[in-house]
Design a protein around this motif. Structure first.
Motif, PDB file in Angstrom:
ATOM      1  N   THR A  63      -1.665 -13.225   7.236  1.00 13.14           N
ATOM      2  CA  THR A  63      -0.578 -12.814   6.353  1.00 13.14           C
ATOM      3  C   THR A  63      -1.002 -13.028   4.914  1.00 13.14           C
ATOM      4  N   GLY A  64      -0.824 -12.005   4.085  1.00 11.06           N
ATOM      5  CA  GLY A  64      -1.179 -12.088   2.676  1.00 11.06           C
ATOM      6  C   GLY A  64      -2.587 -11.650   2.347  1.00 11.06           C
ATOM      7  N   ASP A  65      -3.402 -11.311   3.376  1.00 16.25           N
ATOM      8  CA  ASP A  65      -4.757 -10.820   3.107  1.00 16.25           C
ATOM      9  C   ASP A  65      -4.702  -9.526   2.300  1.00 16.25           C
ATOM     10  N   PRO A  66      -5.718  -9.300   1.471  1.00 19.69           N
ATOM     11  CA  PRO A  66      -5.755  -8.030   0.724  1.00 19.69           C
ATOM     12  C   PRO A  66      -5.968  -6.844   1.668  1.00 19.69           C
ATOM     13  N   VAL A  67      -5.442  -5.703   1.238  1.00 20.49           N
ATOM     14  CA  VAL A  67      -5.595  -4.446   1.977  1.00 20.49           C
ATOM     15  C   VAL A  67      -6.204  -3.447   1.027  1.00 20.49           C
ATOM     16  N   LEU A  68      -7.332  -2.872   1.402  1.00 26.04           N
ATOM     17  CA  LEU A  68      -8.034  -1.897   0.551  1.00 26.04           C
ATOM     18  C   LEU A  68      -8.208  -0.594   1.312  1.00 26.04           C
ATOM     19  N   LEU A  69      -7.759   0.490   0.730  1.00 21.95           N
ATOM     20  CA  LEU A  69      -7.931   1.816   1.315  1.00 21.95           C
ATOM     21  C   LEU A  69      -9.178   2.436   0.706  1.00 21.95           C
ATOM     22  N   HIS A  70     -10.115   2.838   1.563  1.00 20.51           N
ATOM     23  CA  HIS A  70     -11.380   3.449   1.094  1.00 20.51           C
ATOM     24  C   HIS A  70     -11.300   4.948   1.255  1.00 20.51           C
ATOM     25  N   VAL A 104       0.064   4.661  12.207  1.00 23.11           N
ATOM     26  CA  VAL A 104      -1.241   5.291  12.313  1.00 23.11           C
ATOM     27  C   VAL A 104      -2.151   4.422  13.184  1.00 23.11           C
ATOM     28  N   TYR A 105      -2.932   5.087  14.037  1.00 23.98           N
ATOM     29  CA  TYR A 105      -3.906   4.391  14.874  1.00 23.98           C
ATOM     30  C   TYR A 105      -5.222   4.222  14.123  1.00 23.98           C
ATOM     31  N   ALA A 106      -5.997   3.228  14.552  1.00 16.63           N
ATOM     32  CA  ALA A 106      -7.301   2.993  13.940  1.00 16.63           C
ATOM     33  C   ALA A 106      -8.271   2.442  14.967  1.00 16.63           C
ATOM     34  N   THR A 107      -9.540   2.758  14.755  1.00 17.88           N
ATOM     35  CA  THR A 107     -10.622   2.167  15.525  1.00 17.88           C
ATOM     36  C   THR A 107     -11.242   1.057  14.678  1.00 17.88           C
ATOM     37  N   VAL A 108     -11.713   0.018  15.322  1.00 16.21           N
ATOM     38  CA  VAL A 108     -12.281  -1.130  14.614  1.00 16.21           C
ATOM     39  C   VAL A 108     -13.772  -0.889  14.375  1.00 16.21           C
ATOM     40  N   LEU A 149       0.857  -1.179   0.000  1.00 18.66           N
ATOM     41  CA  LEU A 149       0.000   0.000   0.000  1.00 18.66           C
ATOM     42  C   LEU A 149       0.894   1.231   0.000  1.00 18.66           C
ATOM     43  N   ASP A 150       0.657   2.156  -0.910  1.00 16.65           N
ATOM     44  CA  ASP A 150       1.440   3.392  -0.956  1.00 16.65           C
ATOM     45  C   ASP A 150       1.155   4.168   0.332  1.00 16.65           C
ATOM     46  N   TRP A 151       2.134   4.186   1.233  1.00 14.58           N
ATOM     47  CA  TRP A 151       1.926   4.777   2.561  1.00 14.58           C
ATOM     48  C   TRP A 151       1.655   6.279   2.480  1.00 14.58           C
ATOM     49  N   ALA A 152       2.042   6.921   1.388  1.00 12.36           N
ATOM     50  CA  ALA A 152       1.766   8.348   1.216  1.00 12.36           C
ATOM     51  C   ALA A 152       0.275   8.615   1.048  1.00 12.36           C
ATOM     52  N   THR A 153      -0.517   7.580   0.737  1.00 13.46           N
ATOM     53  CA  THR A 153      -1.964   7.748   0.566  1.00 13.46           C
ATOM     54  C   THR A 153      -2.731   7.507   1.868  1.00 13.46           C
ATOM     55  N   VAL A 154      -2.049   7.062   2.892  1.00 14.18           N
ATOM     56  CA  VAL A 154      -2.691   6.739   4.175  1.00 14.18           C
ATOM     57  C   VAL A 154      -2.847   8.019   4.993  1.00 14.18           C
ATOM     58  N   ARG A 155      -4.050   8.276   5.469  1.00 16.27           N
ATOM     59  CA  ARG A 155      -4.341   9.489   6.243  1.00 16.27           C
ATOM     60  C   ARG A 155      -5.390   9.196   7.305  1.00 16.27           C
ATOM     61  N   PRO A 156      -5.285   9.819   8.471  1.00 15.63           N
ATOM     62  CA  PRO A 156      -6.384   9.725   9.435  1.00 15.63           C
ATOM     63  C   PRO A 156      -7.683  10.188   8.777  1.00 15.63           C
ATOM     64  N   GLY A 157      -8.760   9.481   9.079  1.00 16.35           N
ATOM     65  CA  GLY A 157     -10.064   9.767   8.488  1.00 16.35           C
ATOM     66  C   GLY A 157     -10.435   8.767   7.404  1.00 16.35           C
ATOM     67  N   ALA A 177      -5.642   8.679  13.922  1.00 11.24           N
ATOM     68  CA  ALA A 177      -4.597   9.659  14.251  1.00 11.24           C
ATOM     69  C   ALA A 177      -3.229   9.069  13.972  1.00 11.24           C
ATOM     70  N   TRP A 178      -2.266   9.948  13.713  1.00 13.81           N
ATOM     71  CA  TRP A 178      -0.882   9.496  13.625  1.00 13.81           C
ATOM     72  C   TRP A 178      -0.434   9.041  14.996  1.00 13.81           C
ATOM     73  N   SER A 179       0.369   8.033  15.041  1.00 17.93           N
ATOM     74  CA  SER A 179       0.946   7.547  16.295  1.00 17.93           C
ATOM     75  C   SER A 179       2.269   8.277  16.503  1.00 17.93           C
ATOM     76  N   LEU A 180       2.289   9.173  17.460  1.00 19.04           N
ATOM     77  CA  LEU A 180       3.491   9.974  17.696  1.00 19.04           C
ATOM     78  C   LEU A 180       4.578   9.116  18.326  1.00 19.04           C
TER      79      LEU A 180
END
Length: 132
Positions: A125-132, A113-117, A61-69, A83-86
């Motif tokens: 391992t190997g599962d697909p990752v999709l950024l919405h 980066v933090y996330a809520t479930v 995953l292109d990490w530059a595309t990852v953003r809180p929200g 949120a970003w994990s400081l």
């Protein structure tokens, strides 16, 4: 590990060392890029997947595309990036010069980066990752 079960509060069986600053519902998951870690290793830093406290390492995953929200689906799990994990001094040992701020979001797409479930489930391992 090859597989984890993720509940509403995060990876089942995972517990943070410092519950004053970690482990809230909006910090259920801490995600990081395998490619970012690889970049730090290539620079000579003694870091590896999981060492900096992340409990999900993502590749492809292109990490530059990852953003809180944003929302992210990893395997069966849907999460919302919160949120970003400081970085803190506990991460200094993973950098040859002790500069743990190398992994701060102000330095580019290098932060965890933090996330809520939103939808619990399994991640393998190997599962697909999709950024919405």
């Amino acid at each position: 590990v090859d597989a984890v079960e993720v509940g509403w509060r995060g990876v089942v069986g995972d517990r943070q060392r410092n519950r004053n600053h970690h482990g809230r519902p909006w910090q259920a998951l801490c995600l990081w890029s395998g490619e970012v870690i690889d970049g730090f290793v290539a620079e000579g830093h003694p870091i590896s997947a999981g060492a900096a406290g992340e409990n999900v390492t993502i590749r492809g995953l292109d990490w530059a595309t990852v953003r809180p929200g944003a929302r992210l689906r990893v395997g069966q799990v849907l999460c919302e990036l919160t949120a970003w994990s400081l970085p803190c001094r506990h991460n200094a040992e993973w950098f040859s010069d002790g500069d743990f701020n190398r992994m701060h979001h102000d330095r580019g797409p290098v932060s965890r980066v933090y996330a809520t479930v939103l939808e619990p489930g399994a991640i393998r391992t190997g599962d697909p990752v999709l950024l919405h």
